[in-house]
Design a protein around this motif. Structure first.
Motif, mmCIF file in Angstrom:
data_model
loop_
_atom_site.group_PDB
_atom_site.id
_atom_site.type_symbol
_atom_site.label_atom_id
_atom_site.label_comp_id
_atom_site.label_asym_id
_atom_site.label_seq_id
_atom_site.Cartn_x
_atom_site.Cartn_y
_atom_site.Cartn_z
ATOM 1 N N GLN A 199 -41.269 65.368 111.283
ATOM 2 C CA GLN A 199 -42.134 66.512 111.556
ATOM 3 C C GLN A 199 -43.300 66.500 110.580
ATOM 4 O OE1 GLN A 199 -41.957 68.964 114.008
ATOM 5 N NE2 GLN A 199 -43.959 69.550 113.181
ATOM 6 N N PHE A 200 -44.510 66.267 111.084
ATOM 7 C CA PHE A 200 -45.676 66.185 110.206
ATOM 8 C C PHE A 200 -45.869 67.495 109.447
ATOM 9 C CE2 PHE A 200 -50.223 67.020 109.546
ATOM 10 C CZ PHE A 200 -50.506 65.990 108.661
ATOM 11 N N GLU A 201 -46.158 67.379 108.138
ATOM 12 C CA GLU A 201 -46.328 68.553 107.284
ATOM 13 C C GLU A 201 -47.781 68.752 106.854
ATOM 14 O OE1 GLU A 201 -44.224 70.892 106.376
ATOM 15 O OE2 GLU A 201 -42.478 70.057 107.398
ATOM 16 N N ARG A 202 -48.371 67.743 106.217
ATOM 17 C CA ARG A 202 -49.738 67.916 105.722
ATOM 18 C C ARG A 202 -50.338 66.561 105.350
ATOM 19 N NH1 ARG A 202 -46.508 69.765 101.432
ATOM 20 N NH2 ARG A 202 -46.773 68.638 99.462
ATOM 21 N N CYS A 203 -51.648 66.586 105.127
ATOM 22 C CA CYS A 203 -52.383 65.381 104.736
ATOM 23 C C CYS A 203 -53.200 65.682 103.486
ATOM 24 C CB CYS A 203 -53.298 64.930 105.876
ATOM 25 S SG CYS A 203 -54.355 63.521 105.471
ATOM 26 N N ASN A 204 -53.131 64.790 102.508
ATOM 27 C CA ASN A 204 -53.901 64.925 101.270
ATOM 28 C C ASN A 204 -54.905 63.790 101.152
ATOM 29 O OD1 ASN A 204 -52.288 67.137 100.289
ATOM 30 N ND2 ASN A 204 -50.725 65.658 99.696
ATOM 31 N N ILE A 205 -55.985 64.054 100.435
ATOM 32 C CA ILE A 205 -56.952 63.007 100.115
ATOM 33 C C ILE A 205 -56.827 62.642 98.647
ATOM 34 C CG2 ILE A 205 -58.858 64.557 99.490
ATOM 35 C CD1 ILE A 205 -60.743 62.558 100.933
ATOM 36 N N TRP A 206 -57.073 61.356 98.343
ATOM 37 C CA TRP A 206 -57.078 60.837 96.977
ATOM 38 C C TRP A 206 -58.370 60.030 96.821
ATOM 39 C CZ3 TRP A 206 -52.471 61.674 94.037
ATOM 40 C CH2 TRP A 206 -51.396 62.185 94.778
ATOM 41 N N LEU A 207 -59.369 60.619 96.196
ATOM 42 C CA LEU A 207 -60.685 59.994 96.055
ATOM 43 C C LEU A 207 -61.025 59.931 94.572
ATOM 44 C CD1 LEU A 207 -63.456 59.024 97.188
ATOM 45 C CD2 LEU A 207 -64.101 61.446 97.355
ATOM 46 N N GLY A 208 -61.299 58.716 94.065
ATOM 47 C CA GLY A 208 -61.548 58.645 92.635
ATOM 48 C C GLY A 208 -62.174 57.349 92.172
ATOM 49 N N THR A 209 -62.376 57.296 90.877
ATOM 50 C CA THR A 209 -62.925 56.114 90.229
ATOM 51 C C THR A 209 -61.869 55.015 90.177
ATOM 52 O OG1 THR A 209 -62.180 56.837 88.046
ATOM 53 C CG2 THR A 209 -64.355 57.584 88.753
ATOM 54 N N SER A 210 -62.262 53.863 89.686
ATOM 55 C CA SER A 210 -61.273 52.826 89.403
ATOM 56 C C SER A 210 -60.408 53.263 88.224
ATOM 57 C CB SER A 210 -61.977 51.506 89.066
ATOM 58 O OG SER A 210 -62.804 51.664 87.923
ATOM 59 N N ASN A 211 -59.222 52.666 88.149
ATOM 60 C CA ASN A 211 -58.294 52.882 87.030
ATOM 61 C C ASN A 211 -57.662 54.269 87.008
ATOM 62 O OD1 ASN A 211 -57.024 51.366 85.034
ATOM 63 N ND2 ASN A 211 -58.224 52.306 83.405
ATOM 64 N N THR A 212 -57.702 54.992 88.132
ATOM 65 C CA THR A 212 -56.878 56.199 88.216
ATOM 66 C C THR A 212 -55.423 55.762 88.350
ATOM 67 O OG1 THR A 212 -57.063 56.307 90.631
ATOM 68 C CG2 THR A 212 -58.698 57.530 89.343
ATOM 69 N N ILE A 213 -54.529 56.538 87.779
ATOM 70 C CA ILE A 213 -53.110 56.178 87.792
ATOM 71 C C ILE A 213 -52.277 57.384 88.216
ATOM 72 C CG2 ILE A 213 -51.121 55.618 86.322
ATOM 73 C CD1 ILE A 213 -52.922 53.806 84.698
ATOM 74 N N THR A 214 -51.397 57.146 89.168
ATOM 75 C CA THR A 214 -50.338 58.101 89.479
ATOM 76 C C THR A 214 -49.052 57.488 88.958
ATOM 77 O OG1 THR A 214 -51.480 58.817 91.489
ATOM 78 C CG2 THR A 214 -49.143 59.369 91.285
#
Length: 481
Positions: free
Chosen positions: A337-352
């Motif tokens: 069941q689809f819940e939501r959509c997020n965006i991840w927009l950033g510079t190089s070298n971002t870390i999660t």
């Protein structure tokens, strides 16, 4: 029996939105629209939760909270020219108080009523500001409310009215001169190198060697095969690529974002994730993020970027639903069941950092490149899951903090450290440079690696550990289901 849907086709939008930019607004009367929105606050929203919010705030022993209740009751009354200034002041005092509570106190908004009061005050203030002719300021009120939890469907009629008025304001005067101005803006934007080059820089020190590649599905695989072989078994996999989505080519020209939505406010994480002392959150216009953060990184052409910033895990499409017209929900999400959509927009070298989530996740790359490392849930015993205290359970380098007693902000910094990892779903190990003396069992975990480029997708099952690092300026979407 019905045929299987093609694996690269999509079935529905993240947000229901019908663009009316080409419609003629000759019958559009601003007073009527304002009356409709004002009535929405005074009736539907007031009855749904506004009056209950007032009552709950009123019984609080804190005098400041009682004042919030009194202001909110005024905000929920019918708007009139005689009360506009008083109502605007009430909105501003509510927002000022709630901002301070959110930013300065360790508990933040520990009551749902605080968020509800903030949302109602923001919606009303947007109308008061609009009546004064300050269209951009009114939109900023709505953006801030959306960033801090206002449901998209609640704010959408307010946003659509302001979009109409802003288009009408921008479209005044001679059409030819207006078109000429737009062309000049586009040329100027491209001269600033706002186009992301979809080429992985092979010489960059950011690009790792892939020693344990993630399994990849056959390009002709069916949705049923995905469900049986991967979804039902909680097995991560690289899905067939799909570069047909308009966003893949359209969004890499950041001038598109800047020209269309540059004044819109966004939440931004600034600083390296492991630099706790300097990491911060800001709300800035999208054009500032592009000009001061993304554009300089594009010009580095793959060199290591020391300035890191991230529009991370944000439901931007609730805020700017026009963007949702450039892609659709992947068919793979039909498995749940689809819940939501997020965006991840950033510079190089971002870390999660390496963590797990409670949702299944289809993670797709729009432009640029990212490195993803995954571990199965069965490896959890080797992952050294955090217990929730940021300072004592992480392996990222932290500066010596013996001098904190002399720092007026030391208590705030300690609180920030504790709450950033409160979920307890983050590994204490830096998976790209593990300290095996401190975490010896981690050597038994088996990684699965992949580099994602434009149009690439992977399936990340719930409770599967995953770590993400951007190799270039990049944009990703994740669909949770």
């Amino acid at each position: 029996m019905a045929q299987n849907p093609p694996p690269t086709k999509h079935h529905r939008r993240v947000v229901d939105y019908c663009s009316d930019e080409e419609e003629e607004d000759e019958e559009f009367v601003i007073e009527e629209e304002l009356n409709k929105l004002s009535a929405l606050i005074e009736t539907s929203l007031a009855n749904a939760f506004g009056f209950a919010c007032c009552d709950e705030l009123a019984v609080d022993e804190n005098l400041e909270t009682k004042r919030l209740s009194a202001h909110l009751r005024l905000i929920l009354t019918p708007l009139s020219s005689s009360k506009k200034e008083e109502m605007k002041n009430a909105c501003e005092e509510c927002l000022t108080t709630l901002w301070r509570v959110l930013r300065d106190e360790s508990c933040g908004w520990d009551k749902p009523t605080y968020r509800e009061c903030f949302v109602l005050s923001s919606l009303r203030l947007s109308l008061c500001t609009l009546l004064e002719g300050n269209l951009q300021e009114a939109m900023e009120c709505l953006d801030t409310a959306l960033i801090l939890g206002c449901p998209g469907e609640m704010a959408r009629p307010f946003v659509r009215l302001l979009e109409k008025l802003l288009r009408r304001s921008a479209g005044g005067g001679n059409r030819a001169s207006s078109n000429s101005l737009v062309k000049k803006q586009k040329v100027a934007a491209r001269e600033k190198a706002l186009v992301v080059d979809n080429v992985l820089p092979s010489s960059s020190s950011l690009v790792p060697k892939i020693l344990h590649p993630l399994e990849r599905m056959n390009d002709n695989a069916t949705w049923e095969e995905f469900k049986v072989m991967y979804f039902n078994k909680d097995m991560p996999v690289q899905l067939p690529s799909d570069k047909s989505m308009p966003c893949v080519e359209k969004w890499r020209d950041l001038a598109y974002f800047k020209e269309r939505f540059g004044k819109r406010l966004i939440p931004l994480e600034v600083g390296k994730y492991d630099d706790v002392e300097n990491w911060k959150e800001e709300i800035v216009p999208l054009e500032v993020f592009i000009d001061e953060h993304l554009a300089p990184d594009i010009l580095k052409k793959g060199d290591k970027n020391s300035f890191v910033s991230y529009l991370a895990q944000h439901q931007l499409f609730e805020q700017i639903p026009q963007l949702a017209m450039d892609f659709e929900i992947p068919t793979w999400c039909n498995a749940g069941q689809f819940e939501r959509c997020n965006i991840w927009l950033g510079t190089s070298n971002t870390i999660t950092p390496c963590h797990f989530d409670s949702y299944d996740n289809i993670f797709g790359q729009v432009f640029g490149y990212k490195f993803v490392r995954l571990y199965l849930e069965s490896d959890s015993q080797f992952m050294y899951k955090s217990g929730g205290d940021w300072e004592t359970t992480r392996s990222w380098n932290v500066k010596d903090n013996d001098d904190r007693d002399a720092d007026d902000n030391s208590e705030k910094k300690e609180t920030k450290k504790k709450f950033r990892n409160a979920q307890g779903n983050i590994s204490r190990v830096d998976v790209e440079a593990p300290d095996l003396e401190k975490f010896p069992e981690f050597a038994k975990a088996t990684p699965m690696d992949v580099i994602l480029g434009p149009g690439d997708f992977i399936y990340i099952p719930s409770r599967t550990w995953h770590y993400v690092r951007s190799l270039t300026v990049s944009c990703s979407l994740n669909f949770l289901f």
